[in-house]
Design an enzyme around this catalytic site. Structure first.
Site, short mmCIF file in Angstrom:
data_model
loop_
_atom_site.label_atom_id
_atom_site.label_comp_id
_atom_site.label_asym_id
_atom_site.label_seq_id
_atom_site.Cartn_x
_atom_site.Cartn_y
_atom_site.Cartn_z
N TYR A 1 23.18 7.31 -27.13
CA TYR A 1 23.75 8.60 -26.68
C TYR A 1 25.05 8.82 -27.42
O TYR A 1 25.89 7.92 -27.49
CB TYR A 1 24.03 8.56 -25.17
CG TYR A 1 23.21 9.59 -24.44
CD1 TYR A 1 23.26 10.93 -24.84
CD2 TYR A 1 22.39 9.25 -23.37
CE1 TYR A 1 22.50 11.89 -24.20
CE2 TYR A 1 21.64 10.21 -22.72
CZ TYR A 1 21.69 11.53 -23.14
OH TYR A 1 20.94 12.47 -22.50
N GLU B 1 26.93 12.18 -27.32
CA GLU B 1 27.38 13.57 -27.10
C GLU B 1 28.77 13.75 -27.70
O GLU B 1 29.64 12.90 -27.53
CB GLU B 1 27.39 13.89 -25.61
CG GLU B 1 25.99 14.09 -25.07
CD GLU B 1 25.97 14.54 -23.62
OE1 GLU B 1 27.05 14.69 -23.02
OE2 GLU B 1 24.86 14.73 -23.09
N ASP C 1 19.03 32.69 -42.83
CA ASP C 1 18.17 31.61 -42.32
C ASP C 1 17.31 31.20 -43.52
O ASP C 1 16.33 31.86 -43.85
CB ASP C 1 17.31 32.17 -41.17
CG ASP C 1 16.28 31.18 -40.67
OD1 ASP C 1 16.03 30.17 -41.36
OD2 ASP C 1 15.70 31.42 -39.60
N THR D 1 15.93 24.78 -41.37
CA THR D 1 15.24 23.60 -40.87
C THR D 1 15.32 22.56 -41.98
O THR D 1 15.73 22.88 -43.10
CB THR D 1 13.75 23.87 -40.56
OG1 THR D 1 13.15 24.43 -41.73
CG2 THR D 1 13.59 24.82 -39.39
N LYS E 1 10.76 21.71 -44.10
CA LYS E 1 9.85 22.56 -44.90
C LYS E 1 9.97 22.12 -46.36
O LYS E 1 9.64 20.99 -46.67
CB LYS E 1 10.17 24.03 -44.65
CG LYS E 1 9.95 24.45 -43.18
CD LYS E 1 10.11 25.93 -42.98
CE LYS E 1 9.74 26.37 -41.58
NZ LYS E 1 10.86 26.32 -40.64
N ARG F 1 11.66 16.81 -38.88
CA ARG F 1 11.75 18.09 -38.17
C ARG F 1 13.16 18.20 -37.59
O ARG F 1 13.64 17.29 -36.91
CB ARG F 1 10.75 18.15 -37.03
CG ARG F 1 9.33 17.92 -37.42
CD ARG F 1 8.36 18.36 -36.35
NE ARG F 1 8.17 19.78 -36.43
CZ ARG F 1 7.43 20.39 -37.35
NH1 ARG F 1 6.77 19.70 -38.26
NH2 ARG F 1 7.32 21.70 -37.35
N1 DSN Z 1 9.12 29.52 -39.44
C1 DSN Z 1 7.78 29.34 -38.91
C2 DSN Z 1 6.84 29.17 -40.05
O1 DSN Z 1 7.19 29.69 -41.07
O2 DSN Z 1 5.76 28.62 -39.95
C3 DSN Z 1 7.76 28.29 -37.94
O3 DSN Z 1 8.78 28.51 -36.99
#
Ligand code: DSN
Length: 420
Positions: free
Chosen positions: A46, A48, A197, A223, A226, A232
């Site tokens: 933990y 925090e 984003d 993220t 990808k 993730r």
């Molecule tokens: N951004 C979505 C995708 O492109 O599959 C998933 O949240």
């Protein structure tokens, strides 16, 4: 693994991944090193708070770890501040919005059916509940229409302009958007922020194969799983110290509790991998493969979007007379995974769609060559146009197997760290 049921499910999923062609544009295979870090004992801690100011004892080592992840993220994206704690892209967006907006503020983002994300103002997401969204559509040619974005900006007078998309296959001119916003801000009392984003294109940014949104936006989210090829998770980046302080507060304690330090360890590994020359070469191959598959479908007469990045859209309705759901199902039945996707001007519902979204980041990680990407384009064409698909299914399944046999297994995915 003592839990037999879970072991069995892991083995089944591994088999599915090893024996299939993964073309979902938002997926990828992390390296063994990323997975080892993700499965490490950091999961038991933990922590925090932030390095040097935690709510728990015993945090000396996680402090070192999180600082390393932050430093690597900053270096990779050439940015001054990084928060590596968001559990996902959606939570990164939640915290990022709140760090520059007040509930009720106005946000201008891309039409969701034109490639926006759920957190970019969908009625089923917190975003629409919390902020007032207005959307800019793509231009008639399916590209971003910057004069139209400018017009909408002046009409709507938002507090935030949002760029970065889930299904947009062309280069994004962040520089031009910054210029539009700067001009707007010079004549308006209430400032409009610029947020990107970059979840889909983060790997392309890291490889320096497109404009870096960190050079132009007030705040950037992503993220890490990808094109970036990590675990993730999410991150938030900014060059603005005041925003950075707000981001830290909005991630913890506003949006989240204890950080996932095992995931932060895996993020740190991926940031190091992504700074290598071999990662830049990998991204070059992703772009080449995506284009090669798109071009083969086009050569055969299908209607495709073209691509400047890791994905393209195939109009299956006008090309083959089937909807996206049917195309996705046919391909899934032979071991090729894609997702149905709305296309610009789509008349069908999101549950059906007229298109398929196809990306080459995961297949390229396994070693897909340009020739194989062309072969996969031909396979997609044959499957979607086949009037006797059910009778010919076995032939396609064996074709998929012939291709995947040539690739790395998922458990063999590992990358050199060139400075070691
Ligand atoms: N951004 C979505 C995708 O492109 O599959 C998933 O949240």
């Amino acid at each position: 693994m003592k839990d037999k049921k879970i072991k069995e499910l892991i083995e089944k999923e591994l088999f599915r991944q090893n024996n299939g062609i993964e073309l979902i544009a938002s997926e990828n295979y992390p390296s063994i090193s990323v997975r080892e870090a993700q499965g490490s004992i950091f999961t038991a801690k933990y922590a925090e708070g932030y390095p040097g100011r935690r709510y728990y004892g015993g945090c000396e080592i996680v402090d070192e770890l999180e600082n390393l992840a932050i430093d690597r993220a900053k270096k990779l994206f050439n940015v001054r501040f990084a928060n590596v704690q968001p559990h996902s892209g959606s939570q990164a967006n939640f915290a990022a919005y709140r760090s520059i907006l007040t509930p009720g503020d106005k946000v201008l983002s891309l039409e969701l059916n034109d490639g926006g994300h759920l957190t970019h103002g969908s009625p089923v997401s917190f975003s629409k509940d919390t902020y007032q969204f207005e959307h800019y559509p793509l231009g008639e040619d399916g590209h971003l229409d910057y004069p139209l974005i400018k017009k909408k900006l002046y009409e709507f007078e938002p507090n935030l302009l949002l760029a970065g998309y889930s299904a947009y296959q062309y280069e994004i001119d962040f520089r031009q958007m910054r210029e539009i916003i700067d001009e707007y801000n010079s004549s308006h009392q209430i400032k409009c922020y610029f947020m990107v984003d970059m979840a889909h294109i983060a790997g392309i940014v890291a490889a320096k194969k497109c404009q870096n949104p960190c050079d132009y936006a007030d705040i950037v989210t992503s993220t890490t799983h990808k094109t970036l090829r990590g675990p993730r998770g999410g991150i938030i980046l900014t060059n603005d110290e005041t925003i950075a302080k707000r981001v830290d507060k909005c991630v913890f304690p506003y949006a989240q509790g204890g950080p996932l330090e095992h995931i932060i360890a895996a993020k740190a590994v991926c940031f190091k991998e992504d700074a290598t020359k071999s990662f830049a070469k990998y991204i070059e191959c992703v772009l080449e493969n995506t284009k090669a598959c798109n071009d083969e479908l086009k050569r055969r007469g299908a209607i495709v979007s073209g691509s400047d990045n890791h994905l393209f859209l195939l109009n299956v309705l006008d090309s083959f007379g089937i909807n996206g759901k049917e195309a996705q199902n046919r391909l899934e039945a032979i071991g090729v995974t894609t997702n149905k996707n709305m296309i610009h001007g789509d008349k069908l519902k999101p549950a059906l769609t007229s298109g398929l979204r196809i990306g080459f980041a995961p297949a390229t990680t396994r070693g897909c060559t340009k020739e194989q990407a062309i072969e996969i384009g031909g396979l997609i064409y044959d499957v979607c146009s086949d009037q006797n698909f059910d009778q010919n299914k076995e032939k396609y399944i064996s074709h998929v197997s012939d291709i995947t046999k040539l690739w790395k297994k998922i458990d063999e995915v590992e990358f050199p760290l060139e400075d070691e």
